[in-house]
Each structure stands twice: as C-alpha cells, then as structure tokens.
Design a protein around this motif. Structure first.
Motif: not given
Length: 237
Positions: A192-215
């Motif tokens: 991935q080239s354009r990444v962000m942490t879960p907490r930061d993503a939600i603070q930026e206005g994202v509704d749902y985050i997708v996480v794969g390999r780290p889990i």
C-alpha cells in the motif's frame, strides 16, 4: 439489555481457499467485524462460501470491482445481490452510464445491498496513475470519480483516508467512505502506498476501514481485532 454496535472494521479475508477462510472466521462473531471477500477467495471458493458466511450472520462486502459494459454490470450486480451481501462495488472508471445501470438494477430489489465505487487503488501513487494515461494527481482523480459516483446515485466510494476529510466536506455525511490501506500502529505498509492508522482514518471521516494482512497474518488476530475496535468505538462519528 446491552446493545452491541456494529463494528466499523471490515476484515479482508486474504486467503486462497474456503477452508483457510472458515478456519479464520470460526472464532469470530458478527459484532466483531464485517468481512470482505475479494477476487482470489471468490475465484477459489465461489458463491457457496459467501452464502456460508452470510448464513453465519456476517455482513459481507463483495469486493469484485465490476467493470464492463453497462448491461453486463447491471446483470452481474443483480446476480451478486442474490447472495445477500451487505455491500458490493464497481469501478468508477467504467463511467457514468455503467454506474447508472448498476444502481438502477439494484434499485429494483426490495432490500438492495450498498453499492460503492472504486476510485484510485490505494496501491497507486501519482506517478503510477499517470503511467495509465490519467493526467491528474491521484487526489484529483478520486474527486472526479467520486462526483460521477454521486451523480449516478451510488452509496459511496472506496478511497484513501488521506482524501476522506475533503470528500466528506464535498459530498456530505450520507456518502459512505470505505478505506483500505489501513495499518495499525507498528504494522508493515505491505504493497500500500497511501496508508493511515485506524484511529486517524475515522477522525478523517471514514465510515468503514478495511484491514487484511495485519489481522489475517497475525498470530493473535482476535486481539488485533479487539484493539482496533477499541480504538474505533471511542472516536467521533
């Protein structure tokens, strides 16, 4: 009675077989997360796996990125909806007419799934996008395609969290923003080239985050899921 809120976490089932996917899913329950079935797993396991997962009560994001002539995409969206998935997607680069056709086909159903559009893949940076002949920066192309998706009546977009705040301001609270390329603190970036942490993503206005390999590649996936949900539930919506 305690009411459990639906998780904003979508776990990408990055597996090559139904057995691997089900082994991972068996310890989970639907309030823990939603699940994403993408190309590799769908080609390997087919619609039967999706039916099994929905039968367990999970919300399924069918991530097949439909992109073809309008009639074909409309037909395949209606067929995919028969799997009782929660959400599916199309490629916005297929154009306005294609997205109109997909939306119209699903609108005929009593309980249609969410339909969102893919803009610029989060694995692509500005240089890679321009190599395809698109004479825009990735961010500008995302906004252009988001405008087409909104015009076509789609429910939202797949986007990078880095564009989320501005997309939210331009397209409003009802336009869903779904973001891959999410990496918990300390996780590797992978491809991935354009990444962000879960907490930061939600603070930026994202509704749902997708996480794969780290889990899915973790030795303690349930703990990672719990940590992410704990981060997300305390963030402003």
């Amino acid at each position: 009675m305690e009411i459990k809120m639906s998780s904003k976490l979508i776990v990408a089932l990055d597996f090559s077989s139904a057995d691997q996917a089900l082994e991972f899913v068996n310890p989970l329950s639907p309030p823990d997360c939603k699940l994403k079935v993408g190309f590799e797993l769908f080609v390997s396991a087919g619609p039967d796996l999706v039916r099994t997962l929905t039968g367990k009560g999970f919300d399924i994001f069918l991530d097949l990125k439909f992109h073809d002539i309008p009639n074909t995409v409309a037909s395949v969206c209606k067929e995919a909806a028969k799997l009782d998935v929660w959400m599916m997607n199309v490629h916005a680069s297929g154009g306005l007419e294609m997205m109109y056709a997909a939306h119209a086909a699903l609108s005929e159903l009593a309980c249609p799934p969410k339909l969102i559009a893919v803009s610029v893949l989060t694995s692509m940076n500005d240089e890679q996008l321009q190599e395809t002949g698109v004479d825009r920066l990735a961010k500008d192309q995302v906004f252009h395609l988001a405008g087409l998706a909104k015009q076509a009546g789609l429910d939202g977009m797949v986007c990078s969290a880095q564009e989320a705040k501005a997309l939210r301001q331009q397209f409003g609270d009802e336009f869903l923003l779904v973001t891959p390329g999410i990496r918990p603190v300390g996780a590797e970036r992978g491809d991935q080239s354009r990444v962000m942490t879960p907490r930061d993503a939600i603070q930026e206005g994202v509704d749902y985050i997708v996480v794969g390999r780290p889990i899915t590649q973790s030795s303690t996936p349930l703990e990672i899921i719990r940590q992410i949900n704990a981060d997300l539930v305390h963030q402003p919506v």
